[in-house]
Motif scaffolding. Structure first.
Motif, PDB file in Angstrom:
ATOM      1  N   PRO A  52      22.599  80.876  48.206  1.00 39.48           N
ATOM      2  CA  PRO A  52      21.894  79.824  48.934  1.00 39.48           C
ATOM      3  C   PRO A  52      21.112  78.887  48.017  1.00 39.48           C
ATOM      4  O   PRO A  52      20.697  79.258  46.911  1.00 39.48           O
ATOM      5  CB  PRO A  52      20.950  80.609  49.843  1.00 39.48           C
ATOM      6  CG  PRO A  52      20.707  81.890  49.108  1.00 39.48           C
ATOM      7  CD  PRO A  52      22.005  82.205  48.424  1.00 39.48           C
ATOM      8  N   LEU A  53      20.914  77.676  48.502  1.00 43.03           N
ATOM      9  CA  LEU A  53      20.125  76.663  47.804  1.00 43.03           C
ATOM     10  C   LEU A  53      19.472  75.774  48.851  1.00 43.03           C
ATOM     11  O   LEU A  53      19.750  75.886  50.045  1.00 43.03           O
ATOM     12  CB  LEU A  53      21.013  75.858  46.851  1.00 43.03           C
ATOM     13  CG  LEU A  53      22.331  75.316  47.429  1.00 43.03           C
ATOM     14  CD1 LEU A  53      22.149  73.957  48.073  1.00 43.03           C
ATOM     15  CD2 LEU A  53      23.396  75.248  46.346  1.00 43.03           C
ATOM     16  N   TRP A  54      18.591  74.890  48.407  1.00 44.32           N
ATOM     17  CA  TRP A  54      17.879  74.038  49.357  1.00 44.32           C
ATOM     18  C   TRP A  54      17.687  72.654  48.757  1.00 44.32           C
ATOM     19  O   TRP A  54      17.247  72.531  47.617  1.00 44.32           O
ATOM     20  CB  TRP A  54      16.521  74.645  49.704  1.00 44.32           C
ATOM     21  CG  TRP A  54      15.965  74.137  51.008  1.00 44.32           C
ATOM     22  CD1 TRP A  54      15.143  73.068  51.192  1.00 44.32           C
ATOM     23  CD2 TRP A  54      16.205  74.679  52.310  1.00 44.32           C
ATOM     24  NE1 TRP A  54      14.848  72.910  52.517  1.00 44.32           N
ATOM     25  CE2 TRP A  54      15.486  73.886  53.234  1.00 44.32           C
ATOM     26  CE3 TRP A  54      16.955  75.766  52.781  1.00 44.32           C
ATOM     27  CZ2 TRP A  54      15.497  74.146  54.605  1.00 44.32           C
ATOM     28  CZ3 TRP A  54      16.960  76.010  54.140  1.00 44.32           C
ATOM     29  CH2 TRP A  54      16.237  75.215  55.034  1.00 44.32           C
ATOM     30  N   ARG A  55      18.020  71.643  49.538  1.00 43.34           N
ATOM     31  CA  ARG A  55      17.912  70.275  49.052  1.00 43.34           C
ATOM     32  C   ARG A  55      16.510  69.710  49.274  1.00 43.34           C
ATOM     33  O   ARG A  55      15.927  69.870  50.347  1.00 43.34           O
ATOM     34  CB  ARG A  55      18.926  69.376  49.760  1.00 43.34           C
ATOM     35  CG  ARG A  55      18.990  67.960  49.184  1.00 43.34           C
ATOM     36  CD  ARG A  55      19.909  67.073  49.995  1.00 43.34           C
ATOM     37  NE  ARG A  55      20.110  65.769  49.360  1.00 43.34           N
ATOM     38  CZ  ARG A  55      20.737  64.740  49.923  1.00 43.34           C
ATOM     39  NH1 ARG A  55      21.243  64.875  51.157  1.00 43.34           N
ATOM     40  NH2 ARG A  55      20.872  63.596  49.283  1.00 43.34           N
ATOM     41  N   LEU A  56      15.977  69.068  48.247  1.00 44.64           N
ATOM     42  CA  LEU A  56      14.768  68.270  48.361  1.00 44.64           C
ATOM     43  C   LEU A  56      15.125  66.797  48.131  1.00 44.64           C
ATOM     44  O   LEU A  56      16.127  66.490  47.492  1.00 44.64           O
ATOM     45  CB  LEU A  56      13.714  68.720  47.352  1.00 44.64           C
ATOM     46  CG  LEU A  56      13.051  70.076  47.590  1.00 44.64           C
ATOM     47  CD1 LEU A  56      11.929  70.301  46.570  1.00 44.64           C
ATOM     48  CD2 LEU A  56      12.500  70.207  48.995  1.00 44.64           C
ATOM     49  N   PRO A  57      14.294  65.890  48.615  1.00 39.03           N
ATOM     50  CA  PRO A  57      14.670  64.468  48.560  1.00 39.03           C
ATOM     51  C   PRO A  57      14.326  63.808  47.233  1.00 39.03           C
ATOM     52  O   PRO A  57      13.312  64.122  46.601  1.00 39.03           O
ATOM     53  CB  PRO A  57      13.832  63.855  49.687  1.00 39.03           C
ATOM     54  CG  PRO A  57      12.597  64.700  49.732  1.00 39.03           C
ATOM     55  CD  PRO A  57      13.070  66.097  49.411  1.00 39.03           C
ATOM     56  N   LEU A  58      15.163  62.861  46.835  1.00 38.52           N
ATOM     57  CA  LEU A  58      14.831  61.943  45.744  1.00 38.52           C
ATOM     58  C   LEU A  58      14.018  60.803  46.380  1.00 38.52           C
ATOM     59  O   LEU A  58      14.518  59.722  46.660  1.00 38.52           O
ATOM     60  CB  LEU A  58      16.111  61.419  45.094  1.00 38.52           C
ATOM     61  CG  LEU A  58      16.893  62.428  44.250  1.00 38.52           C
ATOM     62  CD1 LEU A  58      18.326  61.963  44.024  1.00 38.52           C
ATOM     63  CD2 LEU A  58      16.187  62.670  42.927  1.00 38.52           C
ATOM     64  N   TRP A  59      12.752  61.095  46.600  1.00 36.10           N
ATOM     65  CA  TRP A  59      11.901  60.225  47.415  1.00 36.10           C
ATOM     66  C   TRP A  59      11.420  59.032  46.592  1.00 36.10           C
ATOM     67  O   TRP A  59      10.593  59.156  45.700  1.00 36.10           O
ATOM     68  CB  TRP A  59      10.716  61.027  47.950  1.00 36.10           C
ATOM     69  CG  TRP A  59       9.870  60.290  48.933  1.00 36.10           C
ATOM     70  CD1 TRP A  59       8.626  59.792  48.741  1.00 36.10           C
ATOM     71  CD2 TRP A  59      10.225  59.972  50.275  1.00 36.10           C
ATOM     72  NE1 TRP A  59       8.165  59.183  49.884  1.00 36.10           N
ATOM     73  CE2 TRP A  59       9.136  59.272  50.842  1.00 36.10           C
ATOM     74  CE3 TRP A  59      11.373  60.193  51.063  1.00 36.10           C
ATOM     75  CZ2 TRP A  59       9.157  58.813  52.155  1.00 36.10           C
ATOM     76  CZ3 TRP A  59      11.367  59.734  52.369  1.00 36.10           C
ATOM     77  CH2 TRP A  59      10.274  59.057  52.893  1.00 36.10           C
ATOM     78  N   ASN A  60      11.975  57.850  46.919  1.00 34.34           N
ATOM     79  CA  ASN A  60      11.682  56.661  46.116  1.00 34.34           C
ATOM     80  C   ASN A  60      10.201  56.312  46.088  1.00 34.34           C
ATOM     81  O   ASN A  60       9.712  55.727  45.110  1.00 34.34           O
ATOM     82  CB  ASN A  60      12.475  55.470  46.643  1.00 34.34           C
ATOM     83  CG  ASN A  60      13.974  55.620  46.438  1.00 34.34           C
ATOM     84  OD1 ASN A  60      14.405  56.219  45.460  1.00 34.34           O
ATOM     85  ND2 ASN A  60      14.761  55.108  47.375  1.00 34.34           N
ATOM     86  N   GLY A  61       9.488  56.682  47.136  1.00 33.64           N
ATOM     87  CA  GLY A  61       8.077  56.344  47.206  1.00 33.64           C
ATOM     88  C   GLY A  61       7.234  56.988  46.124  1.00 33.64           C
ATOM     89  O   GLY A  61       6.112  56.542  45.856  1.00 33.64           O
ATOM     90  N   TYR A  62       7.780  58.029  45.480  1.00 33.64           N
ATOM     91  CA  TYR A  62       7.025  58.707  44.423  1.00 33.64           C
ATOM     92  C   TYR A  62       7.338  58.177  43.021  1.00 33.64           C
ATOM     93  O   TYR A  62       6.782  58.659  42.044  1.00 33.64           O
ATOM     94  CB  TYR A  62       7.291  60.217  44.459  1.00 33.64           C
ATOM     95  CG  TYR A  62       6.755  60.912  45.687  1.00 33.64           C
ATOM     96  CD1 TYR A  62       5.677  60.387  46.409  1.00 33.64           C
ATOM     97  CD2 TYR A  62       7.316  62.103  46.139  1.00 33.64           C
ATOM     98  CE1 TYR A  62       5.190  61.028  47.532  1.00 33.64           C
ATOM     99  CE2 TYR A  62       6.834  62.751  47.263  1.00 33.64           C
ATOM    100  CZ  TYR A  62       5.778  62.208  47.958  1.00 33.64           C
ATOM    101  OH  TYR A  62       5.292  62.849  49.072  1.00 33.64           O
TER     102      TYR A  62
END
Length: 462
Positions: free
Chosen positions: A375-385
């Motif tokens: 298993p794995l889990w996706r986190l966002p490439l959040w442009n706001g950061y």
């Protein structure tokens, strides 16, 4: 590894009966009274916990095993690991013609022990599992061998797994599959890969920094780049870690171990790709010539990076390697790194964080991970950061410094070195198991490796 699995051709073997809570009573009723009495005496009830016991037959050598699993109809990779570790040398098969399926992996891994530093270690003889699905033997052995490669590399003490030894691991794999290896170090590294050189320049000459590259396959096929962070030991640099923080830093080359193992799987399966493996490998040491907080480094891409934390060094060496990978216009870039403590705070030790710049690829990875029990889990490439990486002195800083979104800002740092139109996936993996489970000893661990290979098989299938 294939010696621990064999095609079932009716040869003599001890049966392994699988039971779960739902099937236990029916199985028990089907047994002779002496077996029912034995099972009751052992207080077996079919509930999970990998309990097992030996069932005597009509003669001394006529015995079998009964073991509990969570679900007899949906075997996991680890459901036979405990019994495989405990059984004596011999040949076994699942009773009633059952197929071991994914459990073949745990059967193999349960029999491996990292033992080079144990002076009195005596290995057990092999426990061979017969299977009515011989076509799956090679795939199970491939996954097990790659997992063992990761575990053994990570478990090796840092004095014996420095940059030069990591280079030798790449060369071993290359020789096996007739691949080409090139290594850049010294003046060429300083000129061509300045961030890799800067991070590793304080190490002893025997642990000098380098970029190790392997190429394999048909140049006419899609180019697959695999990049792995190879920090053989991370003191934190001049922003030195505490003794507790340094205790596990031999595992900071876990990304390189994953990348080498994945490359091995790709070549072993002969996936129709043009493979490019890149391993930037350094020791983040402390000396008079160590890079400093406040320094500005120029990258291979030309981006300037202000150093606000010398303990955020992994992204620096990856930045140069990712840009090099992108220069050859790959179809896909995959990188692995033991990059941030923030990822462990968010998801703990078992779930590697995954970032991807393509939703379909991320979805494929998540499905692949679920299908192979990785298993794995996706986190966002959040442009706001992105603003957290701003510098008044240079093009960017190497660490956000705020303490917020540490894994995301690290991924955003790496994204700046990846070509905009190239598919890219980044794993922030722990590469370590803090507590033992059946088939999964405490120590180095492959997390996200089998999921990624399954995705690559689907993407580039033969």
């Amino acid at each position: 590894m294939t010696k621990l699995l064999a095609a079932d051709k009716g040869q003599s073997a001890h049966d392994i009966h699988l039971i779960d809570e739902a099937s236990f009573e029916d199985w028990k009723k089907s047994q002779p009274q002496r077996i029912r009495t034995l099972v009751e005496a052992r207080r077996m009830d079919g509930k999970t916990g990998y309990a097992h016991t030996t069932l005597p037959g009509e003669s001394d050598d006529d015995w079998s095993i009964v073991t509990t699993v969570a679900n007899v109809d949906e075997l996991s990779p680890w459901c036979l690991a405990k019994v495989a570790a405990d059984l004596p040398e011999g040949t076994y098969r699942l009773a009633n013609g059952r197929k071991p399926g994914p459990a073949k992996l745990g059967w193999i891994l349960a029999q491996h022990r990292f033992s080079p530093y144990l002076s009195d270690y005596q290995p057990q003889g092999p426990r061979v599992l017969l299977t009515p699905e011989p076509a799956g033997i090679d795939a199970a052995a491939r996954a097990a061998e790659a997992t063992i490669l990761v575990r053994d590399m990570v478990d090796t003490p840092p004095e014996d797994m420095g940059p030069a030894e990591i280079e030798k691991e790449v060369e071993k794999v290359a020789k096996r599959y007739d691949a080409k290896v090139t290594t850049t170090k010294g003046d060429a590294l300083e000129q061509g890969y300045p961030m890799i050189h800067s991070v590793g320049r304080a190490a002893a000459r025997s642990h000098a920094p380098r970029l190790v590259e392997l190429t394999w396959g048909d140049p006419g096929k899609p180019r697959l780049a695999i990049v792995g962070k190879g920090v053989s030991f991370d003191s934190g640099g001049l922003d030195i870690k505490s003794s507790k923080g340094m205790a596990l830093m031999k595992k900071d080359m876990g990304g390189a171990a994953h990348a080498i193992a994945l490359a091995q799987m790709v070549m072993d399966a002969r996936l129709p790709v043009h493979l490019h493996l890149l391993v930037p490998t350094v020791e983040n040491a402390i000396a008079g010539n160590a890079f400093r907080p406040g320094d500005v480094l120029k990258s291979r891409k030309g981006i300037t990076v202000e150093i606000d934390n010398t303990d955020a060094e992994g992204r620096l060496i990856l930045g140069d390697a990712l840009h090099k990978a992108g220069e050859d216009e790959p179809d896909l870039i995959v990188d692995f790194a033991t990059l941030t403590g923030a990822a462990r705070v968010a998801l703990g030790p078992d779930l590697p964080v995954m970032f991807a710049n393509d939703d379909a690829m991320a979805d494929s990875l998540e499905k692949s991970g679920a299908s192979v029990g990785d298993p794995l889990w996706r986190l966002p490439l959040w442009n706001g950061y992105d603003d957290m990486l701003k510098s008044q002195l240079a093009d960017m800083v190497n660490s956000g410094g705020s303490g917020f979104a540490g894994s995301i800002t690290a991924a955003l740092f790496l994204r700046r070195f990846v070509p905009e139109n190239t598919d890219w996936v980044h794993f922030d993996t722990f590469a370590w198991r803090p507590a033992a489970k059946p088939g999964r000893p405490k120590g180095g661990e492959a997390l996200g490796l089998r999921a990624t290979f399954a995705m690559l098989e689907a993407r580039y299938g033969l």
